[in-house]
Write a protein that holds these residues in place. Structure first.
Motif, PDB file in Angstrom:
ATOM      1  N   GLU A 429       0.845  -1.197   0.000  1.00  0.00           N
ATOM      2  CA  GLU A 429       0.000   0.000   0.000  1.00  0.00           C
ATOM      3  C   GLU A 429       0.878   1.244   0.000  1.00  0.00           C
ATOM      4  O   GLU A 429       1.918   1.285   0.656  1.00  0.00           O
ATOM      5  N   SER A 431       0.242   5.756  -0.576  1.00  0.00           N
ATOM      6  CA  SER A 431      -0.621   6.864  -0.977  1.00  0.00           C
ATOM      7  C   SER A 431       0.170   8.162  -0.846  1.00  0.00           C
ATOM      8  O   SER A 431       1.207   8.208  -0.178  1.00  0.00           O
ATOM      9  N   SER A 435      -2.119  14.231  -3.615  1.00  0.00           N
ATOM     10  CA  SER A 435      -2.524  13.272  -4.651  1.00  0.00           C
ATOM     11  C   SER A 435      -3.199  13.951  -5.838  1.00  0.00           C
ATOM     12  O   SER A 435      -4.320  13.629  -6.219  1.00  0.00           O
TER      13      SER A 435
END
Length: 574
Positions: A429, A431, A435
């Motif tokens: 994972e 992130s 973004s």
């Protein structure tokens, strides 16, 4: 004789009955057929005047075999042989045909008698057909459209728990849900003072999951108990069986028999694995209730949203008394290719490899957020590129640990050899924030590394900080999960091996080879339960070793074998 069909030396209409099943061959007709329990064998007569052959094969396999018969008639005018040779061939053919036919009759009769006897002890309606149907039904209970996903206390997880409770009650168990969402099923045994046997597996799934991971252990346990109920043995168990994983079950004999479906093993929602089993084992810290998911919802909030009001005191009360527990058993798909490779449906687990999850380091890399079109490359402090380099570093280190680790106090020769063949590391994972395609990220977070070993993690930490310093970004490393390697109990493993052997012999009627004994690279609820009691695990073959994927698949007969093995194990406690 030359003018007759070769098989007409047999009775003109051969009929025999076994146990209400009829095998009839009206051989007087040119087109003849065997009818047996819906299977059909049809003989089609060809142009025998030209010397051709007539053959017939069953349209569907008969008792697992496709049966064929052929006849060959040679016309004197075509063969150029005297009629006496044709007559001799016809006689020989008749004798051979009758021999084959009566052999078939004998084999079919014995097959029927053997099959009927075996079905009485194999319980295919419950352990196979119903179990597979329930696995499919549970696989449709999802929080997502188009793929399977059930996380801790999600709406689908609650619906699945209710479904499990119905099946538990159908097996004769009394059910309830505890303060952490674990589903329990229980039946009283003969001996109120005997220690309980726990059997279980987990109810939650990963994202885009297969239908067997976790659920198989729950369903096989309930199915085996249902068989005991149907045979009148459920209340005669010598030892109580209680569940402690995402679907556990109690064994006969003691005070109680209990099945438990644990609320969380995968740790997808809160990045904290074994919530359900850890609570029952007494190793779940109270602080776990305050852990939040990506939406800011805490474990405590999720429970209260489902009308479960838990306090710190009630969490501590979930722990089982070690003196009341005899052991813990878990059935699970292998999630690896070994059993398929050796050709066995079942295998006994010797031990479970240790894990560290760094969320195993949660690694958070912080840089300088800016405009993607205006900040020169030489002036950037980009956490995403730093994170990319860290991921490649991890891959290199875990593929070639010898290139990074030295023979010192932390690593010796045997350690490095073991790491080279067994170490697995995964970044599952990542992130970024904020973004957006036109923004240099200010932060790359949730760089979750899974399955490192202590020696590797020490070296990885050193390398991580060096890369971050070189790129002028900061690294924050949080250790989220540790699970030391667990060895399964020798006595439980021996009993599971004997039960597997007995189950496979029941199914095949043949003496089995040695049941495989293998290691588990994946973590299981048994790791948490090992803090409470001795543990044993039984693996079930899965196609291609694939798991955590919609392609995950277990053969119906292997589901059946697993249920029979659990039943055989429980029967030793009746």
């Amino acid at each position: 004789m030359a003018g007759r069909r070769p098989w007409e030396s047999c009775d003109n209409n051969l009929t025999k009955l076994w146990s209400g099943h009829q095998l009839a061959w009206p051989v007087a007709n040119a087109q003849s057929a065997i009818h047996l329990e819906g299977s059909k064998l049809q003989l089609l007569e060809a142009n025998t005047s030209s010397g051709a052959s007539a053959c017939g094969c069953s349209a569907a396999p008969l008792f697992g075999l496709r049966v064929c018969f052929c006849k060959l008639s040679l016309s004197p005018s075509l063969s150029g042989q005297p009629a006496t040779q044709d007559s001799a061939m016809a006689i020989s053919s008749s004798i051979l045909f009758c021999y084959l036919l009566f052999s078939l009759i004998s084999n079919v009769a014995s097959s029927f008698m053997y099959s009927d006897d075996r079905r009485d002890v194999l319980f295919p309606q419950i352990l196979k057909e119903e179990a597979v149907t329930r696995l499919d039904e549970l696989g449709k209970v999802s929080d997502a459209n188009g793929y399977l996903q059930r996380t801790f206390m999600s709406p689908a997880s609650v619906r699945a728990g209710n479904l499990i409770r119905q099946w538990m009650e159908d097996a004769g168990l009394r059910t309830w849900v505890d303060h952490l969402g674990n589903v329990h099923g229980r039946v009283e045994g003969l001996n109120a003072s005997a220690q309980a046997l726990l059997i279980g597996s987990h109810l939650d799934t990963v994202v885009d999951a297969g239908i067997f991971d976790g659920s198989l252990g729950i369903i096989t346990a309930i199915s085996a108990l249902k068989v005991l109920k149907s045979t009148g043995k459920l209340g005669k168990l010598k030892r109580p069986v209680e569940g402690a994983s995402c679907g556990a079950l109690l064994i006969p004999g003691c005070r109680t028999l209990q099945v438990i479906a644990f609320s969380d093993e995968e740790g997808v929602r809160f990045q904290s694995t074994f919530l359900g089993s850890a609570a029952l084992a007494g190793i779940l810290p109270v602080s776990a209730l305050r852990v939040s998911d990506k939406s800011g919802v805490t474990v405590l909030d999720a429970l209260r949203e489902n009308s479960i009001d838990i306090a710190e005191e009630s969490l501590l009360q979930l722990k089982y008394d070690p003196a009341s527990v005899w052991g813990y058993i878990e059935v699970h798909i292998e999630q690896g290719p070994v059993l398929e490779w050796v050709g066995f449906p079942l295998g006994v687990v010797q031990g479970i490899a240790g894990q560290t999850r760094l969320k195993v380091y949660k690694v958070t890399v912080r840089g300088s957020q800016g405009h993607a079109g205006t900040v020169p490359m030489s002036m950037r402090q980009d956490p995403m590129t730093a994170a990319a380099e860290l991921i490649v570093l991890l891959e290199r280190l875990c593929k070639h640990p010898k290139d990074f680790l030295s023979y010192d106090g932390r690593s010796n020769c045997s350690t490095l050899e073991s790491l080279s063949s067994s170490l697995v590391c995964t970044v599952g994972e990542i992130s970024s924030w904020p973004s957006a395609s036109n923004v240099i990220p200010g932060e790359a977070r949730n760089l979750s590394l899974d399955d490192g070993r202590e020696t590797v993690l020490y070296e990885l930490s050193n390398q991580l900080y060096q890369i971050c310093e070189k790129r002028s970004v900061s690294c924050i490393v949080e250790r989220k999960h540790d699970a030391n390697a667990v060895m399964c109990d020798a006595d439980l493993s021996s009993q599971l091996k004997s039960a597997s052997y007995a189950a496979l012999k029941r199914m095949t009627g043949a003496t089995q080879h040695e049941i495989p004994v293998i290691m588990s690279g994946a973590g299981h609820d048994a790791m948490a339960m090992s803090h409470l009691t001795k543990v044993g695990m039984l693996f079930v073959r899965c196609r291609g070793g694939i798991s955590h994927s919609p392609a995950e698949h277990v053969l119906d007969d292997d589901v059946w074998a697993a249920g029979l093995a659990v039943l055989a194990f429980l029967e030793t406690h009746v």
